[in-house]
Motif scaffolding. Structure first.
Motif, PDB file in Angstrom:
ATOM      1  N   LEU A  47       0.840  -1.197   0.000  1.00  0.00           N
ATOM      2  CA  LEU A  47       0.000   0.000   0.000  1.00  0.00           C
ATOM      3  C   LEU A  47       0.878   1.252   0.000  1.00  0.00           C
ATOM      4  O   LEU A  47       0.613   2.209  -0.734  1.00  0.00           O
ATOM      5  N   SER A  48       1.939   1.235   0.789  1.00  0.00           N
ATOM      6  CA  SER A  48       2.876   2.367   0.832  1.00  0.00           C
ATOM      7  C   SER A  48       3.489   2.621  -0.539  1.00  0.00           C
ATOM      8  O   SER A  48       3.554   3.765  -0.991  1.00  0.00           O
ATOM      9  N   LYS A  49       3.929   1.562  -1.189  1.00  0.00           N
ATOM     10  CA  LYS A  49       4.545   1.708  -2.511  1.00  0.00           C
ATOM     11  C   LYS A  49       3.533   2.197  -3.542  1.00  0.00           C
ATOM     12  O   LYS A  49       3.879   2.950  -4.445  1.00  0.00           O
ATOM     13  N   LEU A  50       2.285   1.791  -3.379  1.00  0.00           N
ATOM     14  CA  LEU A  50       1.240   2.184  -4.315  1.00  0.00           C
ATOM     15  C   LEU A  50       0.947   3.676  -4.268  1.00  0.00           C
ATOM     16  O   LEU A  50       0.772   4.316  -5.304  1.00  0.00           O
ATOM     17  N   VAL A  51       0.910   4.260  -3.082  1.00  0.00           N
ATOM     18  CA  VAL A  51       0.556   5.681  -2.956  1.00  0.00           C
ATOM     19  C   VAL A  51       1.776   6.609  -2.901  1.00  0.00           C
ATOM     20  O   VAL A  51       1.612   7.821  -2.930  1.00  0.00           O
ATOM     21  N   GLU A  52       2.968   6.051  -2.869  1.00  0.00           N
ATOM     22  CA  GLU A  52       4.181   6.866  -2.819  1.00  0.00           C
ATOM     23  C   GLU A  52       4.286   7.842  -3.996  1.00  0.00           C
ATOM     24  O   GLU A  52       4.611   9.024  -3.775  1.00  0.00           O
ATOM     25  N   PRO A  53       3.996   7.435  -5.232  1.00  0.00           N
ATOM     26  CA  PRO A  53       4.101   8.393  -6.345  1.00  0.00           C
ATOM     27  C   PRO A  53       3.136   9.570  -6.235  1.00  0.00           C
ATOM     28  O   PRO A  53       3.324  10.602  -6.879  1.00  0.00           O
ATOM     29  N   ILE A  54       2.115   9.430  -5.410  1.00  0.00           N
ATOM     30  CA  ILE A  54       1.137  10.507  -5.231  1.00  0.00           C
ATOM     31  C   ILE A  54       1.622  11.492  -4.167  1.00  0.00           C
ATOM     32  O   ILE A  54       1.045  12.549  -3.985  1.00  0.00           O
ATOM     33  N   GLY A  55       2.701  11.138  -3.473  1.00  0.00           N
ATOM     34  CA  GLY A  55       3.261  12.045  -2.481  1.00  0.00           C
ATOM     35  C   GLY A  55       2.917  11.686  -1.053  1.00  0.00           C
ATOM     36  O   GLY A  55       3.096  12.487  -0.150  1.00  0.00           O
ATOM     37  N   ILE A  56       2.427  10.473  -0.835  1.00  0.00           N
ATOM     38  CA  ILE A  56       2.098  10.012   0.516  1.00  0.00           C
ATOM     39  C   ILE A  56       3.253   9.116   0.977  1.00  0.00           C
ATOM     40  O   ILE A  56       3.463   8.044   0.420  1.00  0.00           O
ATOM     41  N   ASN A  57       3.996   9.561   1.981  1.00  0.00           N
ATOM     42  CA  ASN A  57       5.147   8.772   2.420  1.00  0.00           C
ATOM     43  C   ASN A  57       4.719   7.624   3.348  1.00  0.00           C
ATOM     44  O   ASN A  57       3.585   7.570   3.818  1.00  0.00           O
ATOM     45  N   GLU A  58       5.648   6.729   3.601  1.00  0.00           N
ATOM     46  CA  GLU A  58       5.362   5.527   4.390  1.00  0.00           C
ATOM     47  C   GLU A  58       4.854   5.865   5.790  1.00  0.00           C
ATOM     48  O   GLU A  58       3.931   5.228   6.293  1.00  0.00           O
ATOM     49  N   ARG A  59       5.432   6.873   6.403  1.00  0.00           N
ATOM     50  CA  ARG A  59       5.007   7.251   7.755  1.00  0.00           C
ATOM     51  C   ARG A  59       3.547   7.709   7.770  1.00  0.00           C
ATOM     52  O   ARG A  59       2.777   7.343   8.652  1.00  0.00           O
ATOM     53  N   LEU A  60       3.157   8.515   6.774  1.00  0.00           N
ATOM     54  CA  LEU A  60       1.778   8.983   6.689  1.00  0.00           C
ATOM     55  C   LEU A  60       0.822   7.830   6.389  1.00  0.00           C
ATOM     56  O   LEU A  60      -0.292   7.780   6.926  1.00  0.00           O
ATOM     57  N   VAL A  61       1.257   6.870   5.581  1.00  0.00           N
ATOM     58  CA  VAL A  61       0.429   5.685   5.314  1.00  0.00           C
ATOM     59  C   VAL A  61       0.214   4.910   6.611  1.00  0.00           C
ATOM     60  O   VAL A  61      -0.915   4.549   6.943  1.00  0.00           O
ATOM     61  N   ARG A  62       1.281   4.676   7.352  1.00  0.00           N
ATOM     62  CA  ARG A  62       1.164   3.934   8.613  1.00  0.00           C
ATOM     63  C   ARG A  62       0.245   4.652   9.604  1.00  0.00           C
ATOM     64  O   ARG A  62      -0.610   4.031  10.231  1.00  0.00           O
ATOM     65  N   THR A  63       0.410   5.959   9.723  1.00  0.00           N
ATOM     66  CA  THR A  63      -0.432   6.738  10.630  1.00  0.00           C
ATOM     67  C   THR A  63      -1.888   6.682  10.194  1.00  0.00           C
ATOM     68  O   THR A  63      -2.795   6.475  11.005  1.00  0.00           O
ATOM     69  N   SER A  64      -2.115   6.851   8.903  1.00  0.00           N
ATOM     70  CA  SER A  64      -3.483   6.843   8.374  1.00  0.00           C
ATOM     71  C   SER A  64      -4.133   5.477   8.537  1.00  0.00           C
ATOM     72  O   SER A  64      -5.307   5.386   8.930  1.00  0.00           O
ATOM     73  N   VAL A  65      -3.394   4.417   8.258  1.00  0.00           N
ATOM     74  CA  VAL A  65      -3.940   3.058   8.411  1.00  0.00           C
ATOM     75  C   VAL A  65      -4.246   2.781   9.874  1.00  0.00           C
ATOM     76  O   VAL A  65      -5.289   2.198  10.205  1.00  0.00           O
ATOM     77  N   TYR A  66      -3.383   3.227  10.777  1.00  0.00           N
ATOM     78  CA  TYR A  66      -3.633   3.065  12.216  1.00  0.00           C
ATOM     79  C   TYR A  66      -4.947   3.746  12.597  1.00  0.00           C
ATOM     80  O   TYR A  66      -5.791   3.160  13.287  1.00  0.00           O
ATOM     81  N   ARG A  67      -5.119   4.988  12.143  1.00  0.00           N
ATOM     82  CA  ARG A  67      -6.350   5.723  12.469  1.00  0.00           C
ATOM     83  C   ARG A  67      -7.574   5.082  11.825  1.00  0.00           C
ATOM     84  O   ARG A  67      -8.629   4.980  12.462  1.00  0.00           O
ATOM     85  N   LEU A  68      -7.457   4.671  10.571  1.00  0.00           N
ATOM     86  CA  LEU A  68      -8.584   4.035   9.882  1.00  0.00           C
ATOM     87  C   LEU A  68      -8.965   2.718  10.560  1.00  0.00           C
ATOM     88  O   LEU A  68     -10.141   2.357  10.608  1.00  0.00           O
TER      89      LEU A  68
END
Length: 118
Positions: A47-68
């Motif tokens: 998921l991190s690799k998928l959204v990385e080109p859009i400008g969402i870094n791994e830390r933000l993905v982890r934080t967002s997934v935790y909250r979701l």
């Protein structure tokens, strides 16, 4: 006339200019549009690799997934050292609803010899 690649680049630029970036909303959209039709579960690293080109870094993905996950939009499962997530609760309900966006045939969008109008 613009190519499809140019249109995508414009959409990504527009998304990245928004403040605050709504990574959680984007992640739910990615699940509904791309992950659910292909089995519904994805490894957090993918998921991190998928959204990385859009400008969402791994830390933000982890934080967002935790909250979701805390908000019951996602449900996690640990297999070995990897965590996999799928839609649950409100996430499943939203992804099952028909989209209010109307999809138009390419000829109606203005596709002409490999170019798209944005």
């Amino acid at each position: 006339m613009s190519s499809a690649k140019d249109c995508v680049a414009t959409l990504i630029d527009d998304f990245q200019k928004r403040r605050p970036i709504r990574a959680g909303s984007l992640i739910i959209t990615v699940y509904g549009d791309s992950i659910v039709p292909r089995g519904g579960t994805v490894w957090l690293g993918s998921l991190s690799k998928l959204v990385e080109p859009i400008g969402i870094n791994e830390r933000l993905v982890r934080t967002s997934v935790y909250r979701l996950t805390n908000e019951t939009w996602l449900r996690g499962e640990k297999i070995g050292r990897r965590s996999y997530y799928r839609l649950s609760g409100p996430g499943r309900v939203v992804s099952n609803k028909p989209s209010s966006v109307s999809i138009t045939a390419p000829s109606q969008l203005g596709r002409d010899s490999g170019h798209w109008y944005c």
